[in-house]
Design a protein around this motif. Sequence first.
Motif, PDB file in Angstrom:
ATOM      1  N   LEU A 177     -12.677   2.791 -54.070  1.00  0.00           N
ATOM      2  CA  LEU A 177     -13.865   2.834 -53.180  1.00  0.00           C
ATOM      3  C   LEU A 177     -14.138   4.389 -53.017  1.00  0.00           C
ATOM      4  N   SER A 178     -15.411   4.602 -53.165  1.00  0.00           N
ATOM      5  CA  SER A 178     -15.965   5.886 -52.725  1.00  0.00           C
ATOM      6  C   SER A 178     -17.170   5.932 -52.074  1.00  0.00           C
ATOM      7  N   GLY A 179     -17.431   6.568 -51.001  1.00  0.00           N
ATOM      8  CA  GLY A 179     -18.703   6.338 -50.258  1.00  0.00           C
ATOM      9  C   GLY A 179     -18.960   7.643 -49.458  1.00  0.00           C
ATOM     10  N   VAL A 180     -20.324   7.778 -49.100  1.00  0.00           N
ATOM     11  CA  VAL A 180     -20.794   9.086 -48.347  1.00  0.00           C
ATOM     12  C   VAL A 180     -21.425   8.482 -47.214  1.00  0.00           C
ATOM     13  N   ASP A 181     -20.698   9.294 -46.123  1.00  0.00           N
ATOM     14  CA  ASP A 181     -21.176   9.100 -44.829  1.00  0.00           C
ATOM     15  C   ASP A 181     -22.153  10.149 -44.319  1.00  0.00           C
ATOM     16  N   GLY A 204      -4.960  14.426 -41.595  1.00  0.00           N
ATOM     17  CA  GLY A 204      -4.465  13.324 -40.936  1.00  0.00           C
ATOM     18  C   GLY A 204      -5.753  12.128 -41.264  1.00  0.00           C
ATOM     19  N   ALA A 205      -6.470  12.125 -42.237  1.00  0.00           N
ATOM     20  CA  ALA A 205      -7.237  11.087 -42.723  1.00  0.00           C
ATOM     21  C   ALA A 205      -6.379   9.605 -42.822  1.00  0.00           C
ATOM     22  N   THR A 206      -6.571   8.549 -42.542  1.00  0.00           N
ATOM     23  CA  THR A 206      -5.609   7.472 -42.881  1.00  0.00           C
ATOM     24  C   THR A 206      -6.346   6.342 -43.511  1.00  0.00           C
ATOM     25  N   VAL A 207      -5.639   5.518 -44.236  1.00  0.00           N
ATOM     26  CA  VAL A 207      -6.409   4.339 -44.664  1.00  0.00           C
ATOM     27  C   VAL A 207      -7.210   3.542 -43.858  1.00  0.00           C
ATOM     28  N   GLU A 208      -6.628   3.362 -42.819  1.00  0.00           N
ATOM     29  CA  GLU A 208      -7.384   2.795 -41.539  1.00  0.00           C
ATOM     30  C   GLU A 208      -8.441   3.469 -41.308  1.00  0.00           C
ATOM     31  N   SER A 209      -8.595   4.785 -41.135  1.00  0.00           N
ATOM     32  CA  SER A 209      -9.601   5.571 -40.496  1.00  0.00           C
ATOM     33  C   SER A 209     -10.700   5.575 -41.730  1.00  0.00           C
ATOM     34  N   VAL A 210     -10.516   5.691 -42.833  1.00  0.00           N
ATOM     35  CA  VAL A 210     -11.452   5.999 -43.812  1.00  0.00           C
ATOM     36  C   VAL A 210     -11.898   4.311 -44.009  1.00  0.00           C
ATOM     37  N   ALA A 211     -11.086   3.148 -44.183  1.00  0.00           N
ATOM     38  CA  ALA A 211     -11.630   2.004 -44.049  1.00  0.00           C
ATOM     39  C   ALA A 211     -12.720   1.559 -43.146  1.00  0.00           C
ATOM     40  N   ARG A 212     -12.472   2.076 -41.842  1.00  0.00           N
ATOM     41  CA  ARG A 212     -13.348   1.880 -40.909  1.00  0.00           C
ATOM     42  C   ARG A 212     -14.500   2.463 -41.004  1.00  0.00           C
ATOM     43  N   THR A 213     -14.629   3.552 -41.476  1.00  0.00           N
ATOM     44  CA  THR A 213     -16.036   4.394 -41.610  1.00  0.00           C
ATOM     45  C   THR A 213     -16.654   3.687 -42.822  1.00  0.00           C
ATOM     46  N   LEU A 214     -15.748   3.183 -44.061  1.00  0.00           N
ATOM     47  CA  LEU A 214     -16.590   2.529 -45.039  1.00  0.00           C
ATOM     48  C   LEU A 214     -16.955   1.012 -44.771  1.00  0.00           C
ATOM     49  N   ARG A 215     -16.605   0.543 -43.719  1.00  0.00           N
ATOM     50  CA  ARG A 215     -16.635  -0.642 -43.371  1.00  0.00           C
ATOM     51  C   ARG A 215     -16.143  -1.735 -44.224  1.00  0.00           C
ATOM     52  N   VAL A 216     -14.745  -1.499 -44.397  1.00  0.00           N
ATOM     53  CA  VAL A 216     -14.133  -2.368 -45.823  1.00  0.00           C
ATOM     54  C   VAL A 216     -12.975  -2.770 -44.787  1.00  0.00           C
ATOM     55  N   ARG A 217     -12.407  -4.091 -45.092  1.00  0.00           N
ATOM     56  CA  ARG A 217     -11.083  -4.631 -44.791  1.00  0.00           C
ATOM     57  C   ARG A 217     -10.141  -4.563 -45.924  1.00  0.00           C
ATOM     58  N   VAL A 218      -8.924  -3.618 -45.785  1.00  0.00           N
ATOM     59  CA  VAL A 218      -7.972  -3.570 -46.679  1.00  0.00           C
ATOM     60  C   VAL A 218      -7.219  -5.077 -46.958  1.00  0.00           C
ATOM     61  N   PRO A 219      -7.035  -5.649 -47.799  1.00  0.00           N
ATOM     62  CA  PRO A 219      -6.638  -6.858 -47.905  1.00  0.00           C
ATOM     63  C   PRO A 219      -5.060  -6.748 -47.685  1.00  0.00           C
ATOM     64  N   VAL A 220      -4.533  -7.877 -47.070  1.00  0.00           N
ATOM     65  CA  VAL A 220      -3.259  -7.880 -46.684  1.00  0.00           C
ATOM     66  C   VAL A 220      -2.194  -7.641 -47.809  1.00  0.00           C
ATOM     67  N   ALA A 221      -2.658  -8.158 -48.913  1.00  0.00           N
ATOM     68  CA  ALA A 221      -1.802  -8.224 -50.115  1.00  0.00           C
ATOM     69  C   ALA A 221      -2.038  -6.838 -51.105  1.00  0.00           C
ATOM     70  N   ALA A 222      -2.797  -5.925 -50.438  1.00  0.00           N
ATOM     71  CA  ALA A 222      -2.790  -4.447 -51.026  1.00  0.00           C
ATOM     72  C   ALA A 222      -1.627  -3.714 -50.873  1.00  0.00           C
ATOM     73  N   THR A 223      -1.149  -2.973 -51.854  1.00  0.00           N
ATOM     74  CA  THR A 223      -0.149  -1.996 -51.876  1.00  0.00           C
ATOM     75  C   THR A 223      -0.533  -0.708 -52.413  1.00  0.00           C
ATOM     76  N   GLY A 224       0.164   0.269 -52.119  1.00  0.00           N
ATOM     77  CA  GLY A 224      -0.113   1.512 -52.680  1.00  0.00           C
ATOM     78  C   GLY A 224      -1.402   2.275 -52.101  1.00  0.00           C
ATOM     79  N   ALA A 225      -1.817   1.772 -50.858  1.00  0.00           N
ATOM     80  CA  ALA A 225      -3.057   2.222 -50.451  1.00  0.00           C
ATOM     81  C   ALA A 225      -3.089   3.683 -50.041  1.00  0.00           C
TER      82      ALA A 225
END
Length: 176
Positions: free
Chosen positions: A172-176, A51-72
């Motif tokens: 993007l890869s990160g460690v929390d 159930g990990a989503t692009v939104e949940s991972v982006a939030r943890t990484l503190r990154v905003r996925v650009p509107v123009a992004a595809t195939g996330a």
Amino acid sequence: MNVEPWGRWHLGLVGGVVVLMGLVAGCSGATVSGTRAGERSSGQVSYWVDGATVESVARTLRVRVPVAATGAKAAHWRGLQDDGLIMAFVLPTAGVDEFVAQLKPDVPLGLREQPLARNTNPSTPFSHLGLPEPDLLARVREGQVCAPCEGDLNWLKVAVVQVDAASSRVYLSGVD
């Protein structure tokens, strides 16, 4: 002279060593029933979070996925001590530098012309997302964004690979 207290102490020491050896063997990444630690089902020490989503991972990484992004795509690896987070998406090449600038890297991304010569085995492989590993690709712009980062995020890396004449994949890869 009574040797009884030494006998209990010795027995306790031997028992402690046996328990410690069992713990070390259990945490060593050895296989259990022929399955590597990274492939075990949930309930184990380390596993891919369902159930990990692009939104949940982006939030943890503190990154905003650009509107123009595809195939996330994104995934979250729950580890014993730290969690691994990976995310990738495709952007128009013209928008990559703006995205990277929002990450505020300490130094500009470097260009690696050739795949890494050493055999890499990342703990959070992009192959889990069905993508090639950026370490094994040529002409990759890459760099460390932060280490340590703010909050619970320990570090964040970015890699950019041109997909075609007009688009690039951002890893993007990160460690929390």
